[in-house]
Design a protein around this motif. Structure first.
Motif, PDB file in Angstrom:
ATOM      1  N   UNK A 191      -2.324   2.463   4.931  1.00  0.00           N
ATOM      2  CA  UNK A 191      -1.045   3.003   4.515  1.00  0.00           C
ATOM      3  C   UNK A 191       0.083   2.339   5.601  1.00  0.00           C
ATOM      4  N   UNK A 192      -0.308   1.733   6.561  1.00  0.00           N
ATOM      5  CA  UNK A 192       0.579   1.302   7.213  1.00  0.00           C
ATOM      6  C   UNK A 192       0.914  -0.384   6.896  1.00  0.00           C
ATOM      7  N   UNK A 193       0.128  -0.703   5.975  1.00  0.00           N
ATOM      8  CA  UNK A 193       0.495  -1.920   5.475  1.00  0.00           C
ATOM      9  C   UNK A 193       0.060  -2.955   6.402  1.00  0.00           C
ATOM     10  N   UNK A 194      -1.054  -2.983   7.146  1.00  0.00           N
ATOM     11  CA  UNK A 194      -1.242  -3.973   8.076  1.00  0.00           C
ATOM     12  C   UNK A 194      -1.237  -5.343   7.597  1.00  0.00           C
ATOM     13  N   UNK A 195      -1.090  -6.457   8.370  1.00  0.00           N
ATOM     14  CA  UNK A 195      -1.576  -7.831   8.096  1.00  0.00           C
ATOM     15  C   UNK A 195      -3.037  -7.905   8.552  1.00  0.00           C
ATOM     16  N   UNK A 235       1.067  -1.281   0.081  1.00  0.00           N
ATOM     17  CA  UNK A 235       0.150   0.061  -0.090  1.00  0.00           C
ATOM     18  C   UNK A 235       0.777   1.075  -0.050  1.00  0.00           C
ATOM     19  N   UNK A 236       0.687   2.268  -1.185  1.00  0.00           N
ATOM     20  CA  UNK A 236       1.297   3.351  -1.250  1.00  0.00           C
ATOM     21  C   UNK A 236       0.127   4.262  -1.502  1.00  0.00           C
ATOM     22  N   UNK A 237       0.613   5.546  -1.604  1.00  0.00           N
ATOM     23  CA  UNK A 237      -0.534   6.407  -2.031  1.00  0.00           C
ATOM     24  C   UNK A 237      -0.911   6.517  -3.285  1.00  0.00           C
ATOM     25  N   UNK A 238      -0.276   5.702  -4.274  1.00  0.00           N
ATOM     26  CA  UNK A 238      -0.761   5.504  -5.728  1.00  0.00           C
ATOM     27  C   UNK A 238      -1.914   4.338  -5.497  1.00  0.00           C
ATOM     28  N   UNK A 240      -5.116   5.374  -4.235  1.00  0.00           N
ATOM     29  CA  UNK A 240      -5.646   6.195  -5.223  1.00  0.00           C
ATOM     30  C   UNK A 240      -6.238   5.435  -6.367  1.00  0.00           C
ATOM     31  N   UNK A 241      -5.616   4.177  -6.499  1.00  0.00           N
ATOM     32  CA  UNK A 241      -6.287   3.200  -7.407  1.00  0.00           C
ATOM     33  C   UNK A 241      -7.509   2.425  -6.965  1.00  0.00           C
ATOM     34  N   UNK A 242      -7.493   2.176  -5.344  1.00  0.00           N
ATOM     35  CA  UNK A 242      -8.555   1.644  -4.892  1.00  0.00           C
ATOM     36  C   UNK A 242      -9.924   2.636  -4.636  1.00  0.00           C
ATOM     37  N   UNK A 243      -9.530   4.051  -4.397  1.00  0.00           N
ATOM     38  CA  UNK A 243     -10.542   4.834  -4.152  1.00  0.00           C
ATOM     39  C   UNK A 243     -10.080   6.301  -5.252  1.00  0.00           C
ATOM     40  N   UNK A 244     -10.541   6.111  -6.419  1.00  0.00           N
ATOM     41  CA  UNK A 244      -9.898   7.304  -7.293  1.00  0.00           C
ATOM     42  C   UNK A 244     -10.337   8.631  -6.761  1.00  0.00           C
ATOM     43  N   UNK A 245     -11.525   8.818  -6.136  1.00  0.00           N
ATOM     44  CA  UNK A 245     -12.121  10.042  -5.786  1.00  0.00           C
ATOM     45  C   UNK A 245     -11.039  10.863  -4.821  1.00  0.00           C
ATOM     46  N   UNK A 246     -10.185  10.069  -4.363  1.00  0.00           N
ATOM     47  CA  UNK A 246      -9.419  10.471  -3.370  1.00  0.00           C
ATOM     48  C   UNK A 246      -8.081  11.058  -3.852  1.00  0.00           C
TER      49      UNK A 246
END
Length: 236
Positions: free
Chosen positions: A150-154, A112-115, A118-124
């Motif tokens: 964004x913390x890349x959780x398990x 999980x990155x910012x990009x 944005x792919x998951x929720x394009x409106x953001x």
């Protein structure tokens, strides 16, 4: 190996006992739903898992790591992130700044990155420079989910995702679950809507008065059994 194991968990608020011997198992890549009426103990369970409410008994293990007495920041760093009820965004920050705060406890170079958010929720991406609280309720929920990811959780804990949202928005938010799971993140979702919970969950747990009253795979549980466990109906 079981990803998250909660065994005989109890929790208290002073003299009031809120959880009684709760047992829950979460497998890698799985989604489980926890249902129950208001006051059933669902949010207390989420807070106990994340260290906000220290357990008074039992154990919480993430794979081979004991997190029962760990403080909240250590639990987040270990790989458990929560989307809290009510979202709790930072009103003075933009959408992008709220998301970046979630990445401060990042677990290595994860998916999980910012990009990817944005792919998951394009409106953001479109609203990245807007104050987070200027967004609609559904869009704010997306920010809260993105911040946790964004913390890349398990393990991603989602407390009352659909509360106060229109059905079309709820559908859009739950449509993000497959990509989240494909990233390797397992999900625990607290949901009052039984029908929605049964659609997204591999397994279902029902709580009442701080106890698990029913568990199983949605396809194996009758509506009558779920109703009885939800409301505490006995046919004895």
């Amino acid at each position: 190996m079981t990803l998250l194991s909660i065994t005989d968990l109890t929790a208290r608020y002073g003299d009031f006992q809120a959880l009684f011997g709760v047992d829950i198992q979460l497998e890698p890549g799985e989604t489980i739903a926890i249902i129950g009426a208001n006051g059933a103990g669902k949010t207390t369970l989420m807070r106990a898992i994340t260290g906000i409410v220290p357990p008074s008994g039992g154990s919480i293990r993430l794979q081979d790591r004991d997190l029962t007495r760990a403080p909240a920041p250590e639990i987040l760093k270990a790989g458990i992130a929560m989307v809290p009820e009510g979202r709790r965004l930072f009103p003075s920050l933009t959408v992008e700044e709220n998301l970046l705060i979630g990445g401060q406890k990042r677990q290595g170079n994860g998916f999980w990155t910012l990009a990817r958010i944005h792919e998951l929720f394009p409106i953001l991406a479109e609203r990245r420079h807007s104050p987070a609280t200027a967004l609609s309720g559904g869009q704010q929920q997306m920010v809260a989910i993105g911040r946790a990811l964004m913390s890349n959780p398990e393990v991603l804990l989602c407390d009352e995702l659909s509360l106060g949202l229109a059905p079309v928005v709820i559908k859009e938010i739950y449509a993000s679950f497959p990509m989240i799971r494909q990233s390797g993140t397992a999900i625990i979702v607290v949901e009052q809507d039984i029908g929605q919970a049964m659609k997204v969950a591999d397994r279902l747990y029902c709580m009442m008065e701080g106890r698990i009253t029913l568990s199983g795979r949605p396809g194996d549980l009758s509506r009558e059994a779920i109703h009885d466990a939800y409301f505490g109906v006995s046919h004895a």
